[in-house]
Design an enzyme around this catalytic site. Sequence first.
Site, PDB file in Angstrom:
ATOM      1  N   VAL A  25       0.934  -1.180  -0.109  1.00  0.00           N
ATOM      2  CA  VAL A  25       0.005   0.061  -0.133  1.00  0.00           C
ATOM      3  C   VAL A  25       0.883   1.214   0.005  1.00  0.00           C
ATOM      4  O   VAL A  25       0.553   2.254  -0.711  1.00  0.00           O
ATOM      5  CB  VAL A  25      -0.910   0.089   1.236  1.00  0.00           C
ATOM      6  CG1 VAL A  25      -1.732   1.493   1.415  1.00  0.00           C
ATOM      7  CG2 VAL A  25      -2.024  -1.061   1.178  1.00  0.00           C
ATOM      8  N   CYS A 139     -10.412  -3.183   2.604  1.00  0.00           N
ATOM      9  CA  CYS A 139     -10.405  -3.080   1.033  1.00  0.00           C
ATOM     10  C   CYS A 139     -11.634  -3.705   0.154  1.00  0.00           C
ATOM     11  O   CYS A 139     -12.402  -2.813  -0.302  1.00  0.00           O
ATOM     12  CB  CYS A 139      -9.268  -3.747   0.364  1.00  0.00           C
ATOM     13  SG  CYS A 139      -8.794  -5.467   0.868  1.00  0.00           S
ATOM     14  N   GLN A 166     -10.524 -12.795  -3.270  1.00  0.00           N
ATOM     15  CA  GLN A 166      -9.396 -11.727  -2.976  1.00  0.00           C
ATOM     16  C   GLN A 166      -8.147 -12.407  -3.398  1.00  0.00           C
ATOM     17  O   GLN A 166      -7.673 -13.184  -3.002  1.00  0.00           O
ATOM     18  CB  GLN A 166      -9.530 -11.496  -1.417  1.00  0.00           C
ATOM     19  CG  GLN A 166     -10.849 -11.014  -1.047  1.00  0.00           C
ATOM     20  CD  GLN A 166     -10.984 -10.595   0.185  1.00  0.00           C
ATOM     21  OE1 GLN A 166     -12.141 -10.788   1.023  1.00  0.00           O
ATOM     22  NE2 GLN A 166     -10.332  -9.937   1.073  1.00  0.00           N
ATOM     23  N   HIS A 252      -9.202  -7.450  -6.380  1.00  0.00           N
ATOM     24  CA  HIS A 252     -10.412  -8.395  -5.807  1.00  0.00           C
ATOM     25  C   HIS A 252     -11.461  -8.410  -6.689  1.00  0.00           C
ATOM     26  O   HIS A 252     -11.988  -7.491  -7.324  1.00  0.00           O
ATOM     27  CB  HIS A 252     -10.782  -7.917  -4.251  1.00  0.00           C
ATOM     28  CG  HIS A 252      -9.685  -8.048  -3.212  1.00  0.00           C
ATOM     29  ND1 HIS A 252      -8.515  -8.675  -3.694  1.00  0.00           N
ATOM     30  CD2 HIS A 252      -9.760  -7.476  -2.147  1.00  0.00           C
ATOM     31  CE1 HIS A 252      -7.978  -8.584  -2.301  1.00  0.00           C
ATOM     32  NE2 HIS A 252      -8.373  -7.754  -1.521  1.00  0.00           N
TER      33      HIS A 252
HETATM   34  P1  NAP Z   1       3.036  -4.725   3.727  1.00  0.00           P
HETATM   35  O1  NAP Z   1       3.163  -4.881   2.082  1.00  0.00           O
HETATM   36  O2  NAP Z   1       3.274  -6.148   4.373  1.00  0.00           O
HETATM   37  O3  NAP Z   1       3.785  -3.472   4.228  1.00  0.00           O
HETATM   38  C1  NAP Z   1       4.000  -3.232   5.663  1.00  0.00           C
HETATM   39  C2  NAP Z   1       4.470  -1.931   5.642  1.00  0.00           C
HETATM   40  O4  NAP Z   1       4.641  -1.655   7.166  1.00  0.00           O
HETATM   41  C3  NAP Z   1       6.137  -1.966   5.270  1.00  0.00           C
HETATM   42  O5  NAP Z   1       6.429  -0.648   4.896  1.00  0.00           O
HETATM   43  C4  NAP Z   1       6.835  -2.428   6.633  1.00  0.00           C
HETATM   44  O6  NAP Z   1       8.139  -1.904   6.710  1.00  0.00           O
HETATM   45  C5  NAP Z   1       6.121  -1.508   7.723  1.00  0.00           C
HETATM   46  N1  NAP Z   1       5.954  -1.872   8.925  1.00  0.00           N
HETATM   47  C6  NAP Z   1       5.865  -3.218   9.395  1.00  0.00           C
HETATM   48  N2  NAP Z   1       6.216  -3.116  11.021  1.00  0.00           N
HETATM   49  C7  NAP Z   1       6.482  -1.857  11.059  1.00  0.00           C
HETATM   50  C8  NAP Z   1       6.957  -1.174  12.354  1.00  0.00           C
HETATM   51  N3  NAP Z   1       7.131  -1.891  13.304  1.00  0.00           N
HETATM   52  N4  NAP Z   1       7.209   0.029  12.265  1.00  0.00           N
HETATM   53  C9  NAP Z   1       6.951   0.691  11.223  1.00  0.00           C
HETATM   54  N5  NAP Z   1       6.687   0.195   9.913  1.00  0.00           N
HETATM   55  C10 NAP Z   1       6.547  -1.047  10.034  1.00  0.00           C
HETATM   56  O7  NAP Z   1       1.640  -4.492   3.880  1.00  0.00           O
HETATM   57  P2  NAP Z   1       0.392  -3.878   3.314  1.00  0.00           P
HETATM   58  O8  NAP Z   1      -0.175  -4.825   2.400  1.00  0.00           O
HETATM   59  O9  NAP Z   1       1.071  -2.737   2.335  1.00  0.00           O
HETATM   60  O10 NAP Z   1      -0.790  -3.305   4.190  1.00  0.00           O
HETATM   61  C11 NAP Z   1      -0.198  -2.301   5.093  1.00  0.00           C
HETATM   62  C12 NAP Z   1      -1.592  -1.978   5.931  1.00  0.00           C
HETATM   63  O11 NAP Z   1      -2.692  -1.725   5.099  1.00  0.00           O
HETATM   64  C13 NAP Z   1      -2.159  -3.243   6.785  1.00  0.00           C
HETATM   65  O12 NAP Z   1      -2.853  -2.691   7.981  1.00  0.00           O
HETATM   66  C14 NAP Z   1      -3.360  -3.805   5.961  1.00  0.00           C
HETATM   67  O13 NAP Z   1      -4.302  -4.364   6.606  1.00  0.00           O
HETATM   68  C15 NAP Z   1      -3.894  -2.506   5.226  1.00  0.00           C
HETATM   69  N6  NAP Z   1      -4.470  -2.635   3.916  1.00  0.00           N
HETATM   70  C16 NAP Z   1      -3.995  -3.305   2.939  1.00  0.00           C
HETATM   71  C17 NAP Z   1      -4.476  -3.612   1.856  1.00  0.00           C
HETATM   72  C18 NAP Z   1      -3.716  -4.454   0.640  1.00  0.00           C
HETATM   73  O14 NAP Z   1      -4.610  -4.879  -0.135  1.00  0.00           O
HETATM   74  N7  NAP Z   1      -2.693  -4.945   0.640  1.00  0.00           N
HETATM   75  C19 NAP Z   1      -5.726  -3.165   1.502  1.00  0.00           C
HETATM   76  C20 NAP Z   1      -6.317  -2.146   2.438  1.00  0.00           C
HETATM   77  C21 NAP Z   1      -5.405  -1.985   3.660  1.00  0.00           C
HETATM   78  P3  NAP Z   1       9.342  -2.930   6.442  1.00  0.00           P
HETATM   79  O15 NAP Z   1       9.467  -3.168   4.749  1.00  0.00           O
HETATM   80  O16 NAP Z   1      10.403  -1.959   7.017  1.00  0.00           O
HETATM   81  O17 NAP Z   1       9.190  -4.096   7.102  1.00  0.00           O
END
Ligand code: NAP
Length: 359
Positions: A25, A139, A166, A252
């Site tokens: 994201v 989402c 999804q 999705h």
């Molecule tokens: P992701 O690809 O796993 O990315 C997670 C991000 O969070 C990375 O930048 C990671 O940094 C950072 N992070 C993890 N632990 C951290 C910490 N302790 N302190 C600071 N930063 C930290 O996940 P994502 O899919 O982008 O999802 C992120 C959020 O958006 C989640 O809450 C998810 O539920 C929500 N979301 C996701 C989607 C989707 O379709 N993917 C849709 C809606 C909402 P590092 O790279 O340094 O680990």
Amino acid sequence: MTSTDVRSLPSRPLHVAVLGATGAVGQELLTLLQERAFPVGQLTLLASPRSAGQTLEWNGQVLTIQPVSAEAFAGVDVVLASAGGSVSKQWAPVAAAAGAVVIDNSSAFRMDAGVPLVVPEVNPHEAFRHQGVIANPNCTTILMTLALAPLAARRAMRRVVVSTYQSASGAGARAMEELSELSRTVLDGGTPMSSVLPYSLAFNLFLHNSPLQDNGYCEEELKMVNETRKIMGLPDLRISATCVRVPVLRAHSEAINIEFCEPFPVEEARTLLKDAPGVELIEDFSSNRFPMPTDVTGRDPVAVGRIRQDLSEPNALEVWLCGDQIRKGAALNAIQIAELLLDPAAAAAAAQATAGASA
Ligand code: NAP
């Protein structure tokens, strides 16, 4: 705050922080900030200590990723947070207390009574009632409300039954990589062993892996139920969801059965959806061509189609939709919320709506 107060963003170049900048994201947020020419005066990139010190290029600038800290939020106007619920719970209050508006992609605050849960095409006025944190909905819920809202505005909606399909990207950047790698493993005759998702998604599907609740529903399904009611302002809407992960990399899909209190002519629904903001109609019955994830990948609109009368219930319609959940289901919706807070006409409409409601 008086009843007509609305909380906008200042109209000047803004200091924006992206919390979770390296994630699926976060990366899309950075793309969209540039693509949509969001008024960024200064950009701060925050992620976990794992990524701190690495650099990312944005709009011709090389920026260093910082670990999250209270100091990092000094002078920040808007935080676009996508680092998961526990990170948001810890840092969103700190950022808000420092004066920033936090637009949070996690589920940490979505159902809190004082936190607006906003889809700009559906309930834009709510965004202006924030107290420092605005929640970006789940989402699948964002995508579905874009199709439900124009129909609910025309005829009373009684019940919604949805099944989702999804993609891997819903579980983050590492889940997408895992699907690609394990698909290669299967094609090469190997045995896929997953470590990011609970099971291999390669040439497979499984029910959504969010925690199961006592009632047999998983958390993702209950998010769809509760968040849809909150966004649409329909606390009594009867709604049931079954969420499934499928071996699609990104975007999705949803099959939605929508029951009204009276019959809803299909042609009328089709016209409403065709003209609805954020929605695109992909529907050609003569060639059996309807929305597919590949139609919407990397694109803004939610594609709907195959709108038809439910054969088993005269008051119900069947609708199929596909949407890029990293874009409209997450990053785009978050940036649209920030854009809304910069729009004087939207602020004036919100003030009028609030005054009308309290008159
Ligand atoms: P992701 O690809 O796993 O990315 C997670 C991000 O969070 C990375 O930048 C990671 O940094 C950072 N992070 C993890 N632990 C951290 C910490 N302790 N302190 C600071 N930063 C930290 O996940 P994502 O899919 O982008 O999802 C992120 C959020 O958006 C989640 O809450 C998810 O539920 C929500 N979301 C996701 C989607 C989707 O379709 N993917 C849709 C809606 C909402 P590092 O790279 O340094 O680990």
